[in-house]
Design a protein around this motif. Structure first.
Motif, short mmCIF file in Angstrom:
data_model
loop_
_atom_site.label_atom_id
_atom_site.label_comp_id
_atom_site.label_asym_id
_atom_site.label_seq_id
_atom_site.Cartn_x
_atom_site.Cartn_y
_atom_site.Cartn_z
N ALA B 100 0.84 -1.19 0.00
CA ALA B 100 0.00 0.00 0.00
C ALA B 100 0.88 1.25 0.00
CB ALA B 100 -0.92 -0.01 1.21
N LEU B 101 1.95 1.24 0.79
CA LEU B 101 2.81 2.42 0.86
C LEU B 101 3.70 2.52 -0.36
CD1 LEU B 101 3.80 2.38 4.62
CD2 LEU B 101 2.11 3.82 3.49
N GLY B 102 4.09 1.39 -0.91
CA GLY B 102 4.92 1.39 -2.10
C GLY B 102 6.20 2.17 -1.91
N THR B 103 6.50 3.01 -2.86
CA THR B 103 7.72 3.80 -2.74
C THR B 103 7.37 5.27 -2.50
OG1 THR B 103 7.71 3.88 -5.13
CG2 THR B 103 9.21 2.32 -4.10
N ALA B 104 6.12 5.52 -2.04
CA ALA B 104 5.68 6.90 -1.86
C ALA B 104 6.40 7.56 -0.69
CB ALA B 104 4.17 6.94 -1.63
N VAL B 105 6.75 6.78 0.31
CA VAL B 105 7.43 7.34 1.47
C VAL B 105 8.80 6.68 1.60
CG1 VAL B 105 5.47 8.08 2.86
CG2 VAL B 105 6.09 5.68 2.81
N SER B 107 11.94 4.48 2.67
CA SER B 107 11.87 3.07 3.01
C SER B 107 11.88 2.85 4.53
CB SER B 107 13.02 2.31 2.37
OG SER B 107 14.24 2.82 2.85
N PHE B 108 12.54 3.77 5.26
CA PHE B 108 12.53 3.61 6.72
C PHE B 108 11.10 3.57 7.25
CE2 PHE B 108 12.04 5.85 10.79
CZ PHE B 108 12.70 4.95 11.61
N TRP B 109 10.28 4.48 6.72
CA TRP B 109 8.90 4.54 7.20
C TRP B 109 8.11 3.33 6.73
CZ3 TRP B 109 8.03 7.20 11.23
CH2 TRP B 109 8.78 8.36 11.47
N PRO B 172 1.78 -18.97 -7.01
CA PRO B 172 0.92 -17.83 -6.65
C PRO B 172 1.48 -17.06 -5.46
CG PRO B 172 -0.39 -19.79 -7.03
CD PRO B 172 1.03 -20.22 -7.07
N SER B 173 1.67 -15.78 -5.65
CA SER B 173 2.21 -14.91 -4.60
C SER B 173 1.53 -13.56 -4.71
CB SER B 173 3.71 -14.68 -4.80
OG SER B 173 4.40 -15.87 -4.91
N THR B 174 1.69 -12.76 -3.66
CA THR B 174 1.26 -11.38 -3.78
C THR B 174 2.30 -10.64 -4.63
OG1 THR B 174 2.53 -10.70 -1.86
CG2 THR B 174 0.28 -11.44 -1.46
N ALA B 175 1.99 -9.41 -4.98
CA ALA B 175 2.97 -8.61 -5.70
C ALA B 175 4.21 -8.47 -4.82
CB ALA B 175 2.37 -7.25 -6.02
N PRO B 176 5.40 -8.36 -5.42
CA PRO B 176 6.61 -8.24 -4.60
C PRO B 176 6.76 -6.84 -4.01
CG PRO B 176 7.15 -8.21 -6.93
CD PRO B 176 5.67 -8.45 -6.85
N LEU B 177 7.42 -6.78 -2.86
CA LEU B 177 7.75 -5.48 -2.27
C LEU B 177 8.81 -4.81 -3.13
CD1 LEU B 177 8.18 -6.50 1.47
CD2 LEU B 177 6.26 -5.25 0.48
N ALA B 178 8.82 -3.48 -3.09
CA ALA B 178 9.88 -2.77 -3.80
C ALA B 178 11.23 -3.16 -3.18
CB ALA B 178 9.65 -1.27 -3.70
N GLU B 179 12.22 -3.34 -4.02
CA GLU B 179 13.55 -3.78 -3.57
C GLU B 179 14.06 -2.89 -2.43
OE1 GLU B 179 16.87 -6.11 -3.37
OE2 GLU B 179 15.08 -6.47 -4.59
N ILE B 180 13.79 -1.60 -2.54
CA ILE B 180 14.34 -0.64 -1.57
C ILE B 180 13.70 -0.82 -0.20
CG2 ILE B 180 12.69 1.19 -2.15
CD1 ILE B 180 15.11 3.12 -1.88
N ASN B 181 12.51 -1.39 -0.16
CA ASN B 181 11.83 -1.58 1.12
C ASN B 181 12.23 -2.85 1.85
OD1 ASN B 181 10.46 0.78 0.82
ND2 ASN B 181 8.70 -0.18 -0.19
N ILE B 258 8.80 -11.85 5.48
CA ILE B 258 8.38 -11.20 4.24
C ILE B 258 9.43 -10.19 3.78
CG2 ILE B 258 6.74 -9.48 3.34
CD1 ILE B 258 5.48 -12.12 3.47
N ALA B 259 9.85 -9.33 4.71
CA ALA B 259 10.65 -8.17 4.30
C ALA B 259 12.13 -8.50 4.17
CB ALA B 259 10.45 -7.03 5.31
N ALA B 260 12.58 -9.58 4.80
CA ALA B 260 14.00 -9.88 4.70
C ALA B 260 14.28 -11.10 3.84
CB ALA B 260 14.59 -10.10 6.10
#
Lengths: 312, 367, 399
Positions: B100-105, B107-109, B172-181, B258-260
């Motif tokens: 939902a946040l994507g790369t709008a903010v 990556s720390f946030w 089947p997976s959700t969309a991937p997180l942005a690499e930077i996140n 998920i994130a790591a």
């Protein structure tokens, strides 16, 4: 798209499939839940029945393949369950040892042993248990197949009223209930809670082992490492669903078995959406029933008073 | 603390692990492998060098967080085994937040909100268990077990349908997180930040339980719920708080996974870290600091699973047998505290009361 | 956390630098010709403790047990066939490795401890992110992944994808099923509605319809790769609906084959030859032939070819013609006419003149998915994204 009505048996076929699937899929549930019921009546929980089920399935298949006698396989499955039960029964009664934790360790240990020794038996085809054919009158192959009933199912269905009678009308049944409700009172009566629980856990595991045999020698009738899709763990919930009453265990097992059959049967006539959620239906149902029937004012009717409490 | 008691709490676990190794060695020789070579391989693969020890650390990281989900409620006398479910829900919430946040903010946030979302979802998941326990007296072990299955079904349903990325063709997976996140690795290692989160969470849990009034109330209520209620302790609030905290730890484990590691939610989120965590909590005798060590032990066992297959021709299930034996022995060793004459301060004294104050009840005295 | 990110970025730069350095080393090595790779193998062999300097260590990783009578077994048999064909291959294997950090660690141990220079992590889910991560870290190790996911330019040069068009064998199995079925109803037990599976269902159905246009294929999704009870239930409920030929795409077809045989109906195998499980009803089946592919790949590598230099194609795919898959021997119930029709189709696959997906093809909701005049060859990426069931299939792909 062909409509369901055009199919050979259509909705009747679905009913038939559910009926047949109920008996086929309910059999392992039946044995494991009766075993768990016996265990829990004595005041102990055995989550390790998942491992016992796998061990039973493997040893039954292996022995049936090696000796050609499926009934010998069933017996050995029970005995292997008995052995795992002995470990659980003894260990979970040591001071400060939690039976839930031991149960989960036993899942790992039991499934590890079953997978380890089961490797050579995945490929071969072992002789299966004979079935009793109740559909001599019918010409329809679907009806015939549905009414091929395993003697194990009949055995389990008879065992349920027997256990009910055993708990309510025999001295040993009374001992088990007494130990399950209050070990202190039982001890005052001169009963050894340790021995009673030990025997109950072992006998319960024996039944779970036979439940495993019904998986590998009756339905679906193969040995693979994924043969149990959590039936052993589910049995714990099933027993609560059945309020620790063996007769209701029979009904609950049929319900859970039927729910398993329902998904594929519905898909075969054209209802396909949401099968993951559908597969979770038994769990949701059990939870809802627990929420509705429990209340802080009274404990669940039939619940052994000392269940899950550390006071050996 | 008296010397002999300290000695006891060091010697018993070590002896238990050695005895477990001995049993596993016997098993190995029974199936035709040289136990000493097996020991050497296990050591080499799990702890032998910094390179292989990182393998152990990577596998231990999710277990630390996951174990707290069982450990914290256990201090209140609740046996909760909903770790897997809370982990899955945490992972799902984290990935939803991250997408939902994507790369709008910055990556720390994004990472912070993902962590909060994971902790919130996992926390609520276990808080449900606590609430059912407190308000409806529903057995917490069973309800948390059921919730595991329900969480996994939700995961499969969402990943296979509503949340499925059409580009995730055959898995089947959700969309991937942005690499930077993505959370990276700890500098100079290949271990991801989940390890640090786990260590911090265990240390915080230790201080919370041992050093705060909240922890004191928890332990008191854990000793005897009814007495605590009579004494005016807010049992309901304690239950819900502890359950929320417990679930949020497992939820954080899901977020880290998920994130790591995965970068997207899919069926790989549900690979048994939850059940491993339950055993870690019990084997650690509900001590958060001990949970760190036990997680390392289990991480080491899992890390050695590969070499048992590659170098000794043992099947994949060997590591399960190994894990099972070690846990059964370690769980048994818990009952030895206070029973071995050598560790008693004075021979005529009663054995020291174990941490949860119930076992010296009527029955125990009667025997 | 901001600090972490900072460290992380700076570390990534260092890693990048290191990678560049190693890559330079590698390219210079390969610049000298094929001797370089043998010297690499020599110390690999030495690492593995083998006295024979010519040995090459090859690692195989499976997501499940090696003997599941299905996907993993097909690969494990391929690996076993490889070592039989090429004695200088030293095989290291790990089974039941989940698609998490566990698989990166397994790959790393195989490279660092066993000295593997070529890895075959076979499960589809190993690719992203696990293989990609390791390939960056070990640029001189070649990673071959089963699945066809490689993208030129975005993925590291030392990663290769291979996959077989097993739907060609399914098409032939469909011909056999369609002409043998008496009720005109075929059944397909499938795990998940993903493109690979849908493609098999569609090809099977198109094959059957090519000989009997009225035939239908009922499909039931169980939801997971290995759920023996659900598979048996699905097989039984389809038998109840008068389906008389069953096939499947699940990890282990054993249950479906045995259930079909018990119900006295026909079955068609998948992954491996299952004729022993259903001596009466086994018609034919679609089988992998990985030993063939693995032996070819390793022979190429031995002769000095690499993915990095481009001598080995990054996308290696093929069907019956290229020996990726084969059709099981026909069972006793297959008539000689049927055999002839099947063999004719096979011959067309072998000479390359057969295209399964030739328009007009409609999906089972009536939409045209491949317009008339269009024919999608096997290599067409559109087929990799298949998200429909063709006309004649009863079922839907919602989850």
């Amino acid at each position: 798209m062909s409509s369901p009505a055009e199919s050979a048996l259509g909705w009747w076929g679905v009913l038939l499939a559910i009926l047949a699937g109920t008996m086929r899929g309910g059999t392992p549930f039946l044995f494991v839940s009766l075993g768990e019921c016996l265990t829990e009546k004595s005041g102990k929980i055995n989550l390790g029945l998942e491992g016992t089920l796998l061990m039973g399935a493997m040893s039954a298949y292996a022995i049936s393949y090696l000796t050609g006698s499926p009934w010998l396989g069933v017996l050995v499955a029970g005995i292997s369950g008995l052995a795992l039960g002995a470990i659980h029964g003894w260990l979970s009664q040591q001071p400060r040892v939690n039976d839930v934790a031991v149960g989960i360790a036993m899942i790992i240990f039991g499934s590890g042993l079953a997978f380890f020794f089961g490797k050579p038996f995945i490929k071969p085809t072992a002789p299966q248990l004979p079935t009793i054919d109740l559909a001599g009158w019918s010409q329809n192959p679907a009806v015939e197949a549905a009414l091929k009933i395993s003697p194990l199912f009949i055995l389990g269905a008879l065992l349920a009223p027997f256990l009910h009678w055993f708990f309510s009308s025999t001295r040993w049944g009374l001992y088990i209930r007494a130990v399950g409700d209050s070990p202190a009172a039982a001890r005052a009566m001169g009963i050894s809670p340790f021995k009673v629980r030990m025997l109950s856990v072992m006998a319960g595991s024996f039944l779970a082992g036979i439940g495993g045999a019904s998986l590998s020698l009756y339905y679906p009738g193969v040995w693979t490492e994924r043969i149990s899709s959590g039936q052993g763990l589910m049995a714990v919930a099933l027993v609560i669903f059945a309020r620790w009453n063996p007769l209701q265990c029979l009904l609950a097992s049929l319900l859970f078995g039927g729910a398993q059959a329902l998904g594929p049967a519905l898909q075969s006539v054209g209802i396909k959406e949401g099968y993951y959620l559908f597969n979770a239906a038994p769990y949701i149902l059990t939870l809802v029933i627990m929420i509705l029937t429990c209340s802080p004012q009274r404990t669940l009717t039939g619940a052994p008073g000392a269940l899950g409490q550390e006071d050996a | 603390m008296a010397l002999r008691k300290t000695l006891e709490s060091i010697c018993i676990p070590i002896a238990a692990i050695l005895f477990g190794l001995l049993l596993f060695g016997l098993f190995c020789s029974f199936v035709g492998a040289n136990p000493f070579a097996v020991y050497a391989s296990i050591w080499k693969a799990a702890f032998g060098s910094w390179n292989t020890f990182q393998n152990t650390l990577i596998r231990a990281a999710p277990l630390m967080l996951s174990s707290l989900c069982t450990l914290l409620p256990a201090r209140l006398g609740l046996v909760i085994i909903g770790n897997e479910g809370a982990l899955v829900m945490g992972g799902l919430a984290a990935v939803s937040m991250g997408l939902a946040l994507g790369t709008a903010v910055p990556s720390f946030w994004v990472q912070s909100f993902m962590a909060l979302a994971g902790m919130g979802a996992g926390g609520i998941w276990i808080a449900i268990v606590g609430a059912l326990r407190h308000y409806r007296a529903v057995n917490e072990t069973i309800s948390s077990l059921l919730l595991n299955y329900i969480a996994i079904a939700i995961l499969n349903h969402l990943v296979g349908g509503p949340m499925r990325d059409p580009n995730s063709l055959n898995k089947p997976s959700t969309a991937p997180l942005a690499e930077i996140n993505m959370l990276g690795d700890i500098p100079g290692t290949r271990v991801h930040w989940g390890l640090v989160y786990g260590l911090i969470a265990c240390v915080i849990a230790y201080f919370l339980i041992q050093r705060t009034t909240f922890g004191f109330s928890t332990r008191a209520a854990g000793g005897n719920m009814r007495a605590a209620r009579l004494a005016g302790l807010p049992v309901g609030k304690l239950t819900l708080t502890i359950c929320f905290l417990a679930g949020s730890c497992a939820g954080l484990a899901g977020m880290v996974e998920i994130a790591a590691v995965q970068g997207a939610a899919n069926e790989s989120l549900n690979v048994g870290y939850g059940y491993g965590g339950i055993l870690v909590a019990f084997a650690a005798r509900q001590n958060p600091l001990a949970a760190i060590l036990v997680s390392l032990l289990v991480g080491g066992i899992l890390a050695s699973g590969g070499i048992l297959q590659r170098s000794h021709g043992l099947p994949d299930a060997t590591v399960l047998v190994f894990e099972g034996i070690i846990f059964l022995v370690v769980l048994y060793s818990d009952s030895l505290y206070g029973r071995l004459p050598f560790f008693k301060e004075k021979p005529d004294r009663l054995p020291p009361a174990p941490q949860p104050a119930i076992p010296t009840s009527v029955t125990a005295q009667g025997s | 956390m901001s600090q972490e990110k900072l460290f992380h970025l700076s570390r990534r730069q260092i890693v990048r630098g290191l990678l560049a350095a190693t890559a330079f080393g590698v390219t210079t090595k390969f610049g000298t010709g094929c001797t370089a790779s043998t010297s690499g193998q020599a110390d690999a062999g030495a690492n593995a403790g083998s006295g024979d300097g010519e040995q090459m260590t090859v690692g195989f990783i499976y997501v499940g047990p090696k003997d599941d009578y299905g996907y993993n077994q097909a690969h494990a048999e391929g690996a076993a066939g490889l070592t039989k064909a090429l004695t200088w291959v030293k095989l290291v294997e790990e089974a039941s490795v989940p698609e998490t950090t566990a698989v990166t660690e397994s790959m790393r141990s195989m490279i660092d401890i066993d000295g593997a220079k070529v890895l075959f992590p076979t499960s589809f889910g190993y690719f992203d992110p696990h293989i990609l991560k390791m390939a960056q870290e070990y640029p001189d190790v070649q990673f071959f992944h089963c699945g066809g996911l490689y993208k030129e330019g975005t993925h590291p040069k030392n990663v290769g994808s291979y996959f077989g068009y097993i739907d060609e064998a399914q098409y032939i199995a469909g011909i056999v099923a369609g002409s043998t079925s008496k009720t005109g109803k075929l059944g397909f037990v499938a795990a998940k509605p993903i493109p690979q599976v849908l493609r098999n269902i569609n090809s099977f159905t198109l094959g059957a319809k090519s000989v009997n246009p009225d035939v239908t294929t009922q499909v039931i999704f169980t939801g997971d790769w290995s759920l023996p009870l659900k598979e048996a239930e699905a097989a039984n409920s389809m038998a109840d609906q008068d389906v008389d030929v069953l096939t499947c795409h699940v990890d282990s077809p054993k249950v479906v084959m045995e259930t079909a045989e018990k119900r006295g109906i026909f079955c068609s195998g998948y992954h491996a030859n299952q004729s022993a499980l259903a001596p009466k009803g086994y018609l034919t089946g679609a089988e992998w032939d990985w030993a063939n592919i693995y032996t070819k790949l390793l022979t190429d590598i031995k002769s000095g070819k690499t993915l990095m230099s481009g001598d080995i194609p990054h996308l290696l795919r093929g069907g019956l013609k290229d020996g990726f898959c084969k059709v099981s021997d026909y069972g006793p119930a297959v008539s000689s006419d049927t055999k002839k029709a099947a063999e004719a189709a096979k011959a067309k696959f072998m000479d390359g003149s057969m295209v399964i997906y030739t328009g007009e093809i409609k999906d089972n909701k009536g939409n045209v998915v491949i317009p008339a005049g269009t024919s999608l060859k096997q290599q067409d990426p559109k087929l990799e994204e298949m998200n429909y069931l063709v006309e004649g299939v009863i079922g839907s792909i919602g989850s």
